[in-house]
Design a protein around this motif. Structure first.
Motif, PDB file in Angstrom:
ATOM      1  N   THR A  15      39.158  91.797-103.507  1.00  0.00           N
ATOM      2  CA  THR A  15      40.445  92.054-104.152  1.00  0.00           C
ATOM      3  C   THR A  15      40.673  91.199-105.395  1.00  0.00           C
ATOM      4  OG1 THR A  15      41.432  90.513-102.571  1.00  0.00           O
ATOM      5  CG2 THR A  15      41.593  92.852-102.056  1.00  0.00           C
ATOM      6  N   SER A  16      39.870  90.164-105.614  1.00  0.00           N
ATOM      7  CA  SER A  16      40.110  89.261-106.751  1.00  0.00           C
ATOM      8  C   SER A  16      39.977  89.983-108.085  1.00  0.00           C
ATOM      9  CB  SER A  16      39.146  88.074-106.700  1.00  0.00           C
ATOM     10  OG  SER A  16      37.809  88.473-106.975  1.00  0.00           O
ATOM     11  N   LEU A  17      39.064  90.936-108.175  1.00  0.00           N
ATOM     12  CA  LEU A  17      38.902  91.677-109.423  1.00  0.00           C
ATOM     13  C   LEU A  17      40.184  92.427-109.771  1.00  0.00           C
ATOM     14  CD1 LEU A  17      35.803  93.663-110.546  1.00  0.00           C
ATOM     15  CD2 LEU A  17      38.048  94.754-110.641  1.00  0.00           C
ATOM     16  N   LEU A  23      46.490  94.270-110.964  1.00  0.00           N
ATOM     17  CA  LEU A  23      46.606  95.450-110.102  1.00  0.00           C
ATOM     18  C   LEU A  23      46.827  94.976-108.667  1.00  0.00           C
ATOM     19  CD1 LEU A  23      43.631  97.492-111.630  1.00  0.00           C
ATOM     20  CD2 LEU A  23      46.076  97.753-112.113  1.00  0.00           C
ATOM     21  N   THR A  24      48.082  95.042-108.217  1.00  0.00           N
ATOM     22  CA  THR A  24      48.410  94.486-106.905  1.00  0.00           C
ATOM     23  C   THR A  24      49.065  95.493-105.962  1.00  0.00           C
ATOM     24  OG1 THR A  24      50.544  93.701-107.758  1.00  0.00           O
ATOM     25  CG2 THR A  24      48.677  92.155-107.856  1.00  0.00           C
ATOM     26  N   LEU A  29      44.546  97.316-104.143  1.00  0.00           N
ATOM     27  CA  LEU A  29      43.935  96.282-103.307  1.00  0.00           C
ATOM     28  C   LEU A  29      42.995  96.869-102.262  1.00  0.00           C
ATOM     29  CD1 LEU A  29      46.965  93.870-102.758  1.00  0.00           C
ATOM     30  CD2 LEU A  29      45.084  93.663-104.406  1.00  0.00           C
ATOM     31  N   SER A  30      43.293  98.090-101.823  1.00  0.00           N
ATOM     32  CA  SER A  30      42.431  98.714-100.822  1.00  0.00           C
ATOM     33  C   SER A  30      41.019  98.957-101.357  1.00  0.00           C
ATOM     34  CB  SER A  30      43.045 100.023-100.327  1.00  0.00           C
ATOM     35  OG  SER A  30      42.994 101.040-101.329  1.00  0.00           O
ATOM     36  N   ARG A  31      40.918  99.181-102.678  1.00  0.00           N
ATOM     37  CA  ARG A  31      39.584  99.373-103.270  1.00  0.00           C
ATOM     38  C   ARG A  31      38.751  98.103-103.135  1.00  0.00           C
ATOM     39  NH1 ARG A  31      40.314 102.111-109.149  1.00  0.00           N
ATOM     40  NH2 ARG A  31      38.044 102.123-109.020  1.00  0.00           N
ATOM     41  N   THR A  61      37.969  85.280-102.798  1.00  0.00           N
ATOM     42  CA  THR A  61      37.346  86.039-101.713  1.00  0.00           C
ATOM     43  C   THR A  61      37.152  85.172-100.482  1.00  0.00           C
ATOM     44  OG1 THR A  61      36.226  87.639-103.154  1.00  0.00           O
ATOM     45  CG2 THR A  61      35.213  87.219-101.012  1.00  0.00           C
ATOM     46  N   ILE A  62      36.733  83.921-100.690  1.00  0.00           N
ATOM     47  CA  ILE A  62      36.527  83.027 -99.552  1.00  0.00           C
ATOM     48  C   ILE A  62      37.836  82.821 -98.803  1.00  0.00           C
ATOM     49  CG2 ILE A  62      35.764  80.728 -98.844  1.00  0.00           C
ATOM     50  CD1 ILE A  62      34.052  80.645-101.388  1.00  0.00           C
ATOM     51  N   MET A  63      38.924  82.658 -99.540  1.00  0.00           N
ATOM     52  CA  MET A  63      40.234  82.468 -98.919  1.00  0.00           C
ATOM     53  C   MET A  63      40.725  83.733 -98.217  1.00  0.00           C
ATOM     54  SD  MET A  63      41.291  79.321 -99.460  1.00  0.00           S
ATOM     55  CE  MET A  63      43.089  79.400 -99.338  1.00  0.00           C
ATOM     56  N   SER A  64      40.447  84.896 -98.826  1.00  0.00           N
ATOM     57  CA  SER A  64      40.999  86.154 -98.314  1.00  0.00           C
ATOM     58  C   SER A  64      40.175  86.755 -97.187  1.00  0.00           C
ATOM     59  CB  SER A  64      41.114  87.169 -99.465  1.00  0.00           C
ATOM     60  OG  SER A  64      41.920  86.667-100.517  1.00  0.00           O
ATOM     61  N   PHE A  65      38.856  86.558 -97.241  1.00  0.00           N
ATOM     62  CA  PHE A  65      37.965  87.187 -96.257  1.00  0.00           C
ATOM     63  C   PHE A  65      36.977  86.149 -95.714  1.00  0.00           C
ATOM     64  CE2 PHE A  65      39.293  90.515 -99.229  1.00  0.00           C
ATOM     65  CZ  PHE A  65      39.824  91.451 -98.345  1.00  0.00           C
ATOM     66  N   PRO A  66      37.466  85.134 -95.035  1.00  0.00           N
ATOM     67  CA  PRO A  66      36.577  84.054 -94.577  1.00  0.00           C
ATOM     68  C   PRO A  66      35.516  84.527 -93.582  1.00  0.00           C
ATOM     69  CG  PRO A  66      38.771  83.838 -93.597  1.00  0.00           C
ATOM     70  CD  PRO A  66      38.880  84.884 -94.672  1.00  0.00           C
ATOM     71  N   ARG A  67      35.853  85.499 -92.747  1.00  0.00           N
ATOM     72  CA  ARG A  67      34.867  85.964 -91.762  1.00  0.00           C
ATOM     73  C   ARG A  67      33.690  86.645 -92.450  1.00  0.00           C
ATOM     74  NH1 ARG A  67      36.679  90.367 -87.358  1.00  0.00           N
ATOM     75  NH2 ARG A  67      36.879  91.553 -89.295  1.00  0.00           N
TER      76      ARG A  67
END
Length: 275
Positions: A15-17, A23-24, A29-31, A61-67
């Motif tokens: 989502t960072s891009l 674009l929020t 964000l789903s893309r 990305t690390i913060m948003s999707f750590p798993r």
């Protein structure tokens, strides 16, 4: 002896891009969120063929999707710095650029136990201060520029741009591992409206596969040693028909003698040849 390397690199933007582009909306964000799902597919594919790749990961990305990020780390791939917020370095001042590097380094170190040795600028846009900052903070290579195709080179500092010509600076210790828009999945596959028009993307995978393989074939015929860098984004390449293309391409490249390696190992090999 001939040796021809291929570096599969994944810009794990998720989502960072989109947030960096303003674009929020949930749809936008789903893309990017699809990239988190697709990362698992990519890891499975790389595992099946025993390949190690380089993943350029923003702190966002690390913060948003750590798993999902942890899965990449545990699979043994190289983790490299891709800034924190995915903002263009060319649009930031020196201090902001430095903070992007340091904040992302801190998160990567927290999860891997070591600082990354490589960097790729979001959108491949460096600023005048970026290379000196990378050197100051111990990076060994950058992969954002395009002055060569198959051969790494030392990034310069101190270029002076004048309307009548460029006065080139001096080579630095930072190794540049060149990239190309023609070897990037985003412009050929991703549909992207902009203020100036629309990037149509959505090209045939057969056409793109042929182009990318032919670039390797030219490398193989032209030089005894060289490296081809493919830039892939999980939310782009992770769609089903593109995953099938990527697997076909990997098989063709292996059959043609390609040696797959993370970028940091290609850099080490190139530096050994320079001695």
């Amino acid at each position: 002896m001939s040796r021809h390397l291929v570096c599969l690199t994944f810009d794990f933007d998720t989502t960072s891009l989109f947030t960096a582009s303003g674009l929020t909306s949930p749809s936008a964000l789903s893309r990017g969120e699809f990239g988190a799902l697709a990362s698992r597919r990519i890891l499975d594919l790389l595992h099946r063929y025993g390949l190690r790749a380089t993943w350029f990961v923003p702190g966002h990305t690390i913060m948003s999707f750590p798993r999902e990020f942890t899965a990449v780390v545990e699979a043994g791939h190289e983790i490299a710095n891709h800034g924190f917020t995915h903002r263009s370095m060319a649009q930031l001042g020196r201090d902001e650029q430095e903070q992007e590097l340091l904040d992302a380094n801190a998160l990567i170190r927290q999860h891997t136990g070591a600082d990354p040795v490589g960097f790729r600028a979001p959108g491949w846009e460096l600023a005048e201060q970026t290379v000196p900052l990378l050197i100051e903070h111990g990076f060994q290579y950058d992969s954002s520029m395009m002055a060569s195709d198959h051969q790494p080179y030392f990034a310069r500092v101190g270029d002076h741009v004048d309307p009548r010509g460029i006065r080139f600076g001096t080579p630095s210790p930072l190794v540049e591992v060149p990239v190309s828009w023609s070897l990037d999945d985003f412009p050929v596959f991703e549909f992207w409206p902009t203020d100036g028009g629309v990037i149509p993307g959505l090209r045939s995978t057969a056409e793109v596969e042929a182009n990318w393989f032919d670039d390797f074939e030219y490398l193989r015929r032209s030089v005894p040693w060289g490296v081809l860098v493919l830039t892939l984004h999980p939310f782009v390449i992770g769609r089903g028909h593109r995953m099938l293309m990527l697997e076909r391409l990997i098989v063709r490249l292996l059959n043609a003698g390609a040696v797959f390696t993370p970028i940091h190992e290609a850099v080490r090999e190139w530096q050994g040849d320079q001695r």
